[in-house]
Design a protein around this motif. Structure first.
Motif, PDB file in Angstrom:
ATOM      1  N   GLY A   5       0.814  -1.210   0.000  1.00 21.75           N
ATOM      2  CA  GLY A   5       0.000   0.000   0.000  1.00 21.75           C
ATOM      3  C   GLY A   5       0.845   1.256   0.000  1.00 21.75           C
ATOM      4  O   GLY A   5       0.496   2.245  -0.658  1.00 21.75           O
TER       5      GLY A   5
ATOM      6  N   GLN B 100       2.228   1.903  -3.499  1.00 21.68           N
ATOM      7  CA  GLN B 100       1.233   2.471  -4.413  1.00 21.68           C
ATOM      8  C   GLN B 100       0.961   3.935  -4.083  1.00 21.68           C
ATOM      9  O   GLN B 100       0.738   4.751  -4.984  1.00 21.68           O
ATOM     10  CB  GLN B 100      -0.061   1.649  -4.357  1.00 21.68           C
ATOM     11  CG  GLN B 100      -1.037   1.938  -5.477  1.00 21.68           C
ATOM     12  CD  GLN B 100      -0.523   1.559  -6.855  1.00 21.68           C
ATOM     13  OE1 GLN B 100       0.614   1.853  -7.219  1.00 21.68           O
ATOM     14  NE2 GLN B 100      -1.357   0.898  -7.644  1.00 21.68           N
TER      15      GLN B 100
ATOM     16  N   THR C   8      -5.924  -0.323  -7.546  1.00 21.11           N
ATOM     17  CA  THR C   8      -6.091  -1.089  -6.318  1.00 21.11           C
ATOM     18  C   THR C   8      -6.069  -2.592  -6.580  1.00 21.11           C
ATOM     19  O   THR C   8      -6.268  -3.382  -5.664  1.00 21.11           O
ATOM     20  CB  THR C   8      -7.431  -0.723  -5.634  1.00 21.11           C
ATOM     21  OG1 THR C   8      -8.522  -1.074  -6.508  1.00 21.11           O
ATOM     22  CG2 THR C   8      -7.502   0.767  -5.350  1.00 21.11           C
TER      23      THR C   8
ATOM     24  N   ALA D 223      -6.585  -1.515  -0.522  1.00 22.89           N
ATOM     25  CA  ALA D 223      -7.312  -1.056  -1.710  1.00 22.89           C
ATOM     26  C   ALA D 223      -8.262   0.076  -1.346  1.00 22.89           C
ATOM     27  O   ALA D 223      -8.340   1.090  -2.053  1.00 22.89           O
ATOM     28  CB  ALA D 223      -8.079  -2.213  -2.335  1.00 22.89           C
TER      29      ALA D 223
ATOM     30  N   VAL E 171      -6.184   3.270  -0.682  1.00 24.02           N
ATOM     31  CA  VAL E 171      -5.673   3.892  -1.898  1.00 24.02           C
ATOM     32  C   VAL E 171      -6.811   4.573  -2.665  1.00 24.02           C
ATOM     33  O   VAL E 171      -6.646   5.680  -3.196  1.00 24.02           O
ATOM     34  CB  VAL E 171      -4.952   2.850  -2.777  1.00 24.02           C
ATOM     35  CG1 VAL E 171      -4.735   3.378  -4.187  1.00 24.02           C
ATOM     36  CG2 VAL E 171      -3.620   2.474  -2.144  1.00 24.02           C
TER      37      VAL E 171
END
Length: 235
Positions: A150, A153, A174, A182, A185
């Protein structure tokens, strides 16, 4: 006179040659997106979502139709001018973060600015502020291998926004994350977009994520259909 939207796509087509007949992936896509809008494109694997995003990002050429961003058709530009336009006007977030493993988090976020030469102190300040906003203010000198999925990202999102692009494209941002990351994000993308004049287009398998965007659409039979829930046509 009514001003034109900043992204205008007209009768966009994309096909690939096969021994039998061309494989049509996009078949007359029409799309208009204005400043500050967020749009989601939902569709099954193989429906052409990533192909559409690649064309909008001037990474792939259409077979037919037109794309203009900020009044510019990138496919009329020479190779060097197109690359400069893409670097200046378009940001990308992919399912895989594509961070450079040998660089720190801060250095990775500064990479898009190196096309103009050496990054300035002001550039570093902006990158640092973006990393703080995405929750990585204490990770500036970490390498990607030292971050969670995470966190990597989130760093990729900061990198995509460092030039405040007119168009931010997110391809399954995601898709490689567990549900908790997910959701985090997705929250972050929408939070950052809410304060921008630029546009966000994200492709996703997730109807829940798409429903949170300003304009959910579905890519069906090579065309975009507006709405949160669309029945697939018979094959």
């Amino acid at each position: 006179m009514v001003s034109m939207p900043d992204l205008v796509v007209q009768r966009l087509t994309k096909s690939f040659p096969t021994p039998a007949e061309p494989l049509v992936v996009l078949d007359g896509v029409d799309l208009r997106v204005g400043p500050g809008e967020s749009l989601a494109v939902v569709g099954p694997s193989g429906s052409g979502k990533s192909t559409l995003l690649a064309i909008l990002g001037a990474l792939d050429e259409p077979t037919g139709g037109s794309v203009t961003l900020g009044g510019v058709d990138p496919f009329t530009l020479g190779e060097r001018e197109q690359a400069a336009f893409r670097a200046e006007s378009i940001g990308f977030v992919f399912q895989d973060h594509y961070l450079l493993p040998q660089c720190t988090v801060l250095e990775n976020v500064l990479v898009p600015l190196l096309a103009d030469g050496q990054a300035s102190g002001e550039d570093a300040d902006r990158a640092t502020e973006l990393l703080r906003r995405v929750g990585l203010g204490e990770r500036l000198t970490h390498r990607p291998a030292q971050l969670s999925g995470g966190e990597r990202q989130r760093a990729a999102i900061a990198r995509a926004l460092v030039r405040d692009p007119l168009l931010l494209l997110a391809d399954e941002p995601t898709g490689a994350l567990d549900s908790r990351n997910a959701d985090a994000v997705a929250d972050l993308l929408l939070e950052l977009q809410s304060g921008r004049a630029g546009m966000l287009i994200a492709v996703t398998h997730s109807d829940a994520f798409a429903a949170r965007m300003g304009r959910p659409t579905h890519l069906l039979d090579g065309r975009l259909v507006e709405g949160q829930s669309v029945e697939r046509s018979p094959s």
